[in-house]
Design an enzyme around this catalytic site. Structure first.
Site, PDB file in Angstrom:
ATOM      1  N   HIS A 104       0.805  -1.219   0.000  1.00  0.00           N
ATOM      2  CA  HIS A 104       0.000   0.000   0.000  1.00  0.00           C
ATOM      3  C   HIS A 104       0.839   1.270   0.000  1.00  0.00           C
ATOM      4  O   HIS A 104       0.314   2.358   0.211  1.00  0.00           O
ATOM      5  CB  HIS A 104      -0.946   0.021   1.217  1.00  0.00           C
ATOM      6  CG  HIS A 104      -2.049  -0.976   1.114  1.00  0.00           C
ATOM      7  ND1 HIS A 104      -2.395  -1.814   2.132  1.00  0.00           N
ATOM      8  CD2 HIS A 104      -2.859  -1.306   0.084  1.00  0.00           C
ATOM      9  CE1 HIS A 104      -3.376  -2.599   1.735  1.00  0.00           C
ATOM     10  NE2 HIS A 104      -3.677  -2.311   0.494  1.00  0.00           N
ATOM     11  N   ILE A 150       0.725   6.889   0.290  1.00  0.00           N
ATOM     12  CA  ILE A 150       0.168   5.733   0.995  1.00  0.00           C
ATOM     13  C   ILE A 150      -1.313   5.595   0.658  1.00  0.00           C
ATOM     14  O   ILE A 150      -2.057   6.576   0.684  1.00  0.00           O
ATOM     15  CB  ILE A 150       0.299   5.920   2.529  1.00  0.00           C
ATOM     16  CG1 ILE A 150       1.746   6.232   2.905  1.00  0.00           C
ATOM     17  CG2 ILE A 150      -0.200   4.680   3.268  1.00  0.00           C
ATOM     18  CD1 ILE A 150       1.896   6.911   4.251  1.00  0.00           C
ATOM     19  N   CYS A 151      -1.703   4.389   0.318  1.00  0.00           N
ATOM     20  CA  CYS A 151      -3.121   4.133   0.059  1.00  0.00           C
ATOM     21  C   CYS A 151      -3.734   3.562   1.327  1.00  0.00           C
ATOM     22  O   CYS A 151      -3.658   2.361   1.577  1.00  0.00           O
ATOM     23  CB  CYS A 151      -3.261   3.169  -1.108  1.00  0.00           C
ATOM     24  SG  CYS A 151      -4.932   2.603  -1.371  1.00  0.00           S
ATOM     25  N   ALA A 152      -4.290   4.415   2.158  1.00  0.00           N
ATOM     26  CA  ALA A 152      -4.914   3.962   3.401  1.00  0.00           C
ATOM     27  C   ALA A 152      -6.173   4.781   3.627  1.00  0.00           C
ATOM     28  O   ALA A 152      -6.131   6.014   3.601  1.00  0.00           O
ATOM     29  CB  ALA A 152      -3.954   4.147   4.573  1.00  0.00           C
TER      30      ALA A 152
END
Ligand SMILES: [Zn+2]
Ligand SMILES: [Zn+2]
Ligand SMILES: [Zn+2]
Ligand SMILES: [Zn+2]
Ligand SMILES: [Zn+2]
Ligand SMILES: [Zn+2]
Lengths: 618, 155
Positions: free
Chosen positions: B87, B94-96
């Site tokens: 992620h 950041i893919c969150a």
């Protein structure tokens, strides 16, 4: 719908309630609604409807809000819930009342949680234990315990708890939110966990979940949601909390109590605008949930058009649902009245758009599917065709540069006096006679083509023929803005140089408007002709197209003439006659094409959604 | 009057200074209320044992109503790189969901650090997101301008 429904354990109750199951959304918008709405912009009030027209009506934002209110009251009536909660439930179910009732009957708790009305951990009060005053949130010490009477209240509308408590298993309370001036721990001063403000006057504000923040933070949060994200779903700010703020909560955070203004005029105005935007979002959501409704696409306009006869995809192969919201003009210059003709030009332009597709203008006579195909083709081939859009061309006789600055296609070279047609560059002399065939594409070249290269050249040539004429009418329509201005000037001059009154010179304006309208029709006839299968029907179509085009060019030329004072009476007669004729020709094109769609007469040279595939000619 | 973000960040900073950061998280720099830097280390056994990451926070005046722009710091010439994680893009983005749709104004800078620390700790396989190259090529400078698609709701 009345509100005397009482909850019954009888499961069949709602199955028997036919009136409820069959209550279609459409019913809300039937004719007798017009009195209530006070607006009715039916296309034709002279009686018989023409083949190319259809029934529709226009609603203002507050009309739509009334429709929403009706649905909300209906749900309040059956569920016995607060109107704020009813609105959230309806929004969650995309305003499908039948599905909502069904789902609610099936599993109310699940629905209430999914719709953001109740928190999942809220203890569930089964219907048979409705009277027990439970439901204070476990583990939430900050909130006061709800009183039993509060629990059993059903919105401000119900006059008392004694009224049959209908079917509200979990939805509690009167107040859809709670401002908590005193909490059990009121000895501890409140510090907002978001902005960390802790002034003594600060009051905690929370939804039913009890996640409390100061009202400034709520206001900022709502403004960010509404203005930046265009979102009407205002979830609680608590981490992982799924409760959604009801409209009344949003309102109370944006519009201060008149007795306690926030005292910052700029902020109050900004908040007021946010509330307005929020209300618009609510209406837009309702409208987009209803197939019979469409929001006016013109910038700044908040009207809605209802057109049930064009709501199905199937209907779009037989009608072109051009509608108008009734307003004219754009942005600040907008007027809501259809009667107010206003000035010429953009300020007076009617809000016409297609109900069936995203095209925000009148694309009659061609149906949505074909119009869409054509626009895509134009986009894909835009580079190839770009040069056509230029406003200058070379004289085919002496090669000097000629600029087009009006809508008329009859060009005269200033240098060599060569008269030619702007569109096909052929001599104009051929255009005035029965030989006129500027609109027709000679398919022979394509048929003779043997190798692939000449085949593709022929197909490009064919496309350019139609595109050229399409683009030219579009360009002329744009230039018509200039024509509007010039015409207004002429009308003023005319009053001075002749004995004509303002009313009497309206013929010019009428003519300009008619030319503009017909150019729109003509433009789309080229999109249609490009896809029409060759044959008798296409020939007839192009005959009508040619007659209209010729009439429009004649009138257009008359309008661009120099006006000599002594010529005005003759000009007036000529223009008036021509206008009537042009109008008639336009009606013939529209009517014949529309009738053809109803009769299924039109055949295409490509496959079009909803139509029979073309016969294979390869 | 100080903006909400300044007031709130001052309070968060004070808390960090008096109570300290959670284990493995250290404040590197907080000179103003625009940009903060933290170091993050996963404690105990993990794929990132011995690695120290630098996490950058950028705040606008609407913080905490609007989420902070959070990313791993990348300075190729200084040898600072983003951790390899399904992620985390190589540019540090950041893919969150917690940094996007799931952001809540009640979350704090420290809470974000802890969440990202556990994101690394629970990683099973060190690899870049499948679309890393494509994303990094066209990525906006500010990760908040990206609409991430959260395929995994555990972070
Ligand atoms: Zn606050
Ligand atoms: Zn909450
Ligand atoms: Zn409108
Ligand atoms: Zn259409
Ligand atoms: Zn010439
Ligand atoms: Zn011509």
């Amino acid at each position: 719908m009345s509100s005397d429904y009482e909850y019954s354990d009888d499961e069949n109750y709602f199955d028997d309630g036919d009136d409820m199951d069959t209550q279609e959304d459409a019913e809300t918008f039937d004719e007798d609604e017009d009195d209530v709405m006070g607006v009715d912009f039916k296309t034709d009030d002279k009686g018989k409807r023409k083949a190319y027209e259809l029934d529709y009506s226009s609603f203002s934002q507050s009309d739509v809000e009334d429709l929403m209110k009706k649905d909300i009251e209906y749900i309040c009536g059956i569920f016995g819930v607060d109107s704020g909660f009813a609105a959230l439930l309806l929004r969650h179910m995309a305003w499908n009342k039948e599905r909502l009732v069904e789902k609610y009957m099936d599993n109310p708790d699940k629905l209430l949680v999914a719709a953001g009305v109740a928190a999942p951990e809220t203890p569930i009060v089964p219907p048979n234990r409705l009277k027990s005053p439970t439901a204070s949130q476990a583990g939430n010490t900050r909130r006061p315990t709800r009183t039993g009477s509060k629990l059993l209240g059903f919105g401000s509308k119900s006059s008392g708890a004694s009224k049959s408590p209908t079917i509200s298993p979990t939805i509690s309370p009167t107040s859809s939110f709670s401002v908590q001036p005193k909490s059990p721990t009121s000895s501890e001063p409140f510090t907002c966990p978001i902005c960390c403000d802790d002034v003594p006057s600060l009051k905690p504000v929370a939804l039913d979940c009890g996640h409390a923040y100061c009202s400034n933070c709520w206001t900022d949060y709502i403004s960010a949601k509404v203005n930046e994200e265009g979102d009407l779903i205002v979830r609680c700010m608590g981490e992982g909390c799924a409760l959604i703020a009801p409209d009344s909560f949003v309102h109370s955070m944006l519009i201060p109590d008149p007795t306690a203004p926030i005292g910052d005029a700029e902020k109050e105005e900004a908040n007021g605008n946010t509330w307005k935007r929020f209300q618009e979002l609510l209406v837009r959501h309702f409208v987009s949930s209803n197939r019979d409704l469409k929001y006016c696409p013109y910038p700044g306009c908040t009207n809605t058009v209802s057109c049930p006869s064009a709501a199905s995809k199937l209907s779009l192969t037989s009608v072109v649902p051009t509608v108008s919201c009734g307003a004219r003009g754009i942005g600040g210059q907008m007027t809501q009245s259809q009667q107010a003709q206003g000035n010429l030009g953009l300020a007076g332009k009617e809000h016409k758009f297609c109900f069936g597709c995203p095209i925000d203008s009148d694309h009659r006579p061609v149906v949505c599917g074909v119009a869409k195909m054509w626009l895509k083709k134009c986009r894909d081939d835009s580079e190839t065709a770009n040069w056509i859009k230029s406003n200058t061309k070379e004289c085919s006789n002496c090669q000097s540069t000629i600029e087009k600055n009006g809508g008329c296609n009859h060009m005269t070279c200033k240098k060599c006096k060569h008269e030619f047609c702007w569109v096909c560059m052929g001599p104009w002399s051929e255009h005035g006679t029965a030989w006129y065939s500027c609109n027709r594409y000679d398919e022979k070249g394509g048929i003779d083509a043997r190798d692939s290269q000449s085949k593709s050249r022929a197909s490009l040539e064919r496309y350019l023929h139609y595109y050229n004429r399409w683009a030219n009418h579009e360009q002329s329509a744009k230039l018509s803005l200039d024509l509007y201005a010039k015409t207004e000037k002429k009308m003023e001059d005319m009053q001075i140089t002749s004995a004509l009154t303002w009313i009497e010179v309206q013929f010019m304006k009428k003519a300009v408007e008619e030319v503009d309208k017909c150019r729109m029709t003509l433009k789309w006839t080229y999109a249609m002709a490009y896809y029409l299968a060759s044959g008798n029907q296409k020939d007839l179509f192009e005959d009508n197209q040619r007659d209209l085009e010729k009439a429009v060019e004649d009138l257009s030329e008359l309008l661009e003439q120099q006006i000599e004072p002594e010529m005005i009476p003759t000009l007036r007669q000529k223009v008036t006659d021509k206008t009537v004729y042009v109008q008639k020709r336009n009606e013939i094109v529209l009517d014949d094409t529309a009738t053809g769609f109803i009769e299924g007469r039109w055949k295409w040279n490509v496959s079009v959604d909803g139509f029979d595939d073309p016969e294979n000619t390869d | 009057m100080a903006s909400i973000s300044a007031k709130r960040l001052a309070k968060e900073l004070k808390e960090i200074q008096t109570e300290g950061c959670p284990v493995g998280v250290n404040l590197l720099r907080a000179d103003d209320f625009q940009t903060w830097l933290f170091s993050i280390e996963v404690m105990g056994e993990s794929l990132y044992k011995g690695e120290v990451q630098t996490l950058q926070f950028r705040f606008d005046s609407n913080y905490p109503i609007s989420s902070p722009a959070v990313q791993f710091l990348v300075r190729e010439n200084e040898g600072i790189r983003a951790p390899i994680h399904p992620h985390v893009y190589s540019n540090g983005h950041i893919c969150a969901s917690i940094l996007g749709t799931e952001w809540s104004p009640v979350l704090s800078v420290v809470a974000v650090c802890v969440t990202l620390q556990s994101m690394l700790a629970s990683c099973k396989k060190k690899e870049r997101p499948v679309d890393n190259d494509r994303y990094v090529l066209h990525a906006p400078e500010n990760p908040k301008k990206t609409q991430f698609h959260y395929d995994d709701d555990t972070v």
